[in-house]
Design an enzyme around this catalytic site. Structure first.
Site, PDB file in Angstrom:
ATOM      1  N   HIS A 181      -6.400 104.621  34.296  1.00 51.62           N
ATOM      2  CA  HIS A 181      -7.172 103.504  34.843  1.00 51.62           C
ATOM      3  C   HIS A 181      -7.378 103.753  36.340  1.00 51.62           C
ATOM      4  O   HIS A 181      -6.472 103.562  37.139  1.00 51.62           O
ATOM      5  CB  HIS A 181      -6.402 102.201  34.612  1.00 51.62           C
ATOM      6  CG  HIS A 181      -7.196 100.949  34.857  1.00 51.62           C
ATOM      7  ND1 HIS A 181      -8.363 100.922  35.600  1.00 51.62           N
ATOM      8  CD2 HIS A 181      -6.996  99.671  34.442  1.00 51.62           C
ATOM      9  CE1 HIS A 181      -8.830  99.676  35.627  1.00 51.62           C
ATOM     10  NE2 HIS A 181      -8.018  98.904  34.940  1.00 51.62           N
ATOM     11  N   HIS A 184     -11.688  99.204  38.887  1.00 47.09           N
ATOM     12  CA  HIS A 184     -11.440  97.762  39.032  1.00 47.09           C
ATOM     13  C   HIS A 184     -10.559  97.346  40.192  1.00 47.09           C
ATOM     14  O   HIS A 184      -9.880  96.321  40.122  1.00 47.09           O
ATOM     15  CB  HIS A 184     -10.849  97.210  37.718  1.00 47.09           C
ATOM     16  CG  HIS A 184     -11.812  97.315  36.567  1.00 47.09           C
ATOM     17  ND1 HIS A 184     -11.446  97.141  35.268  1.00 47.09           N
ATOM     18  CD2 HIS A 184     -13.134  97.582  36.550  1.00 47.09           C
ATOM     19  CE1 HIS A 184     -12.503  97.298  34.475  1.00 47.09           C
ATOM     20  NE2 HIS A 184     -13.538  97.568  35.250  1.00 47.09           N
ATOM     21  N   TYR A 186      -7.815  98.510  41.324  1.00 46.34           N
ATOM     22  CA  TYR A 186      -6.370  98.725  41.218  1.00 46.34           C
ATOM     23  C   TYR A 186      -5.976  99.947  42.053  1.00 46.34           C
ATOM     24  O   TYR A 186      -6.789 100.503  42.786  1.00 46.34           O
ATOM     25  CB  TYR A 186      -5.958  98.810  39.741  1.00 46.34           C
ATOM     26  CG  TYR A 186      -6.218  97.492  39.024  1.00 46.34           C
ATOM     27  CD1 TYR A 186      -5.549  96.333  39.432  1.00 46.34           C
ATOM     28  CD2 TYR A 186      -7.156  97.389  38.014  1.00 46.34           C
ATOM     29  CE1 TYR A 186      -5.802  95.103  38.832  1.00 46.34           C
ATOM     30  CE2 TYR A 186      -7.418  96.155  37.404  1.00 46.34           C
ATOM     31  CZ  TYR A 186      -6.742  95.025  37.825  1.00 46.34           C
ATOM     32  OH  TYR A 186      -6.999  93.799  37.244  1.00 46.34           O
TER      33      TYR A 186
HETATM   34  C1  PHB Z   1      -7.649  91.284  34.271  1.00 42.63           C
HETATM   35  O1  PHB Z   1      -8.479  90.424  34.520  1.00 42.63           O
HETATM   36  O2  PHB Z   1      -6.492  90.991  33.964  1.00 42.63           O
HETATM   37  C2  PHB Z   1      -8.046  92.680  34.286  1.00 42.63           C
HETATM   38  C3  PHB Z   1      -9.351  93.007  34.527  1.00 42.63           C
HETATM   39  C4  PHB Z   1      -9.721  94.320  34.563  1.00 42.63           C
HETATM   40  C5  PHB Z   1      -8.798  95.287  34.347  1.00 42.63           C
HETATM   41  C6  PHB Z   1      -7.488  94.970  34.094  1.00 42.63           C
HETATM   42  C7  PHB Z   1      -7.119  93.653  34.066  1.00 42.63           C
HETATM   43  O3  PHB Z   1      -9.168  96.551  34.403  1.00 42.63           O
END
Ligand code: PHB
Length: 364
Positions: A181, A184, A186
């Site tokens: 991942h 987003h 992170y």
């Molecule tokens: C979330 O809203 O919890 C969420 C959204 C996108 C992601 C992971 C978690 O990639």
């Protein structure tokens, strides 16, 4: 006319019977307090085994990688056992499953961290928004993310070990492949973006330096398995989680080229419109396709029509569906037959039990 969405696709070491992918979806239903996957989750994934590939919900590679209450982990023996029961059930039903390896970085809160420590990021710059922590009643409650501390350069080898160990765990848990991942907002994207990365070491500054951690994490994961069992997700123009990455396009194309050089199984493109951003233009799609000739999975507000159009143009090879898969356990069959779709209920997306999780009806 051939319905491309329902033709097989070779993805690294796997052959998928169709191109309808279940997108990774955070549902916050792992067992408290150790974030262990459970029987309810097994029932949910089993119901969705007709997907060409299930990419499981993002799962933290370490206690530090957690940013929301009750998300599952992939670092402990109990978590591996929990996941093994799930992959076993999905395999017995003829499905395939990919583990999404997650570190949230600064999208967290000290109450979710080991010993109430501060979350870590590229730099000590906050994500000015809230996440979901455990409230006094055991229900999710919103809390401001903490201002993180910057990872020390000498902590990075340990972080890469976490990616490596999580990959070994995923294999042991019976997953067919893993996805890094890197999207987003992170941790890995916090390094990619100059907005959140003000570092002056080899992991900050130039675009190549900001991409370094993403590529080192990817290489650690490949090292722990092999490129044919590894995919990666990016969101080059995403606005989710407060990132406003001015150089997102350039970064996306650079990363795609680097991914292609490694011969990984797929590039998973999370498109900005699912989280309120603008739709991707075709020029970017074509540029990305040029840099990455392998399998591209598109995700973000997909309908059958959007998938068909992009498949026909060769700009994606498979389409991942999120919210439609929440509400329709038998989504492939419904898309293929043109049957109506159930509507997802946003109130039950995060946390809770079977309601809005395993009780959406399949077609008779
Ligand atoms: C979330 O809203 O919890 C969420 C959204 C996108 C992601 C992971 C978690 O990639």
């Amino acid at each position: 006319m051939t319905d491309l969405l329902f033709t097989p696709l070779k993805v690294g070491a796997l052959t998928l019977p169709n191109r309808v992918i279940m997108a990774p979806l955070t549902r916050m239903r792992a067992t408290f307090p150790d974030d262990v996957p459970n029987a309810l989750m097994q029932a949910y994934y089993l119901q969705r085994a007709s997907a060409g590939l299930i990419i499981c919900e993002a799962s933290q590679i370490s206690p530090q990688g957690k940013g929301y209450m009750d998300t599952p982990g992939i670092y402990s023996a109990a978590q591996v056992d929990g996941w093994r029961a799930i992959t076993g059930a999905v395999h017995a039903a003829g499905g395939r499953m990919c583990m999404q390896l997650w570190h949230v970085g600064r999208v967290s809160h000290h109450s979710l961290q080991p010993d109430n420590a501060l979350p870590v990021s590229a730099s000590a710059l906050p994500y000015r928004n809230r996440t979901s922590v455990r409230g006094p009643d055991g229900k999710p409650q919103r809390a401001d993310c903490d201002t993180p501390r910057a990872l020390e350069t000498n902590e990075i080898p340990g972080l890469l070990d976490d990616y490596r160990r999580a990959t070994v765990n995923a294999r042991e848990a019976g997953f067919d492949m893993v996805e890094v991942h890197a999207a987003h907002g992170y941790l890995l994207q916090q390094f990619q973006s100059a907005e959140s990365n003000h570092r002056t070491d080899a992991y900050g500054g130039t675009l190549e330096n900001r991409a370094r951690l993403t590529l080192e994490a990817l290489d650690a994961v490949i090292d722990a398995w092999d490129a044919a069992h590894v995919g990666i997700r990016i969101s080059p123009l995403g606005v989710f989680n407060g990132l406003d990455d001015a150089a997102g396009l350039e970064m996306g194309l650079y990363l795609a080229e680097q991914f292609a050089a490694r011969g990984i199984a797929y590039l998973h493109l999370s498109e900005p419109d699912w989280a309120g951003g603008p739709a991707l233009n075709e020029e970017f799609r074509r540029a990305l396709r040029e840099k990455f000739p392998g399998v591209i999975i598109g995700a973000g507000n997909y309908t059958k029509e959007k998938a068909d159009t992009l498949l026909a143009k060769g700009l994606i090879d498979a389409a991942a569906f999120g919210r439609p898969f929440i509400a329709n356990p038998d989504l492939p069959r419904r898309l293929q037959s043109g049957a109506p779709l159930n509507t997802p209920d946003q109130k039950t997306f995060y946390g809770g039990g079977a309601e809005g999780y395993t009780d959406y009806p399949a077609l008779a």
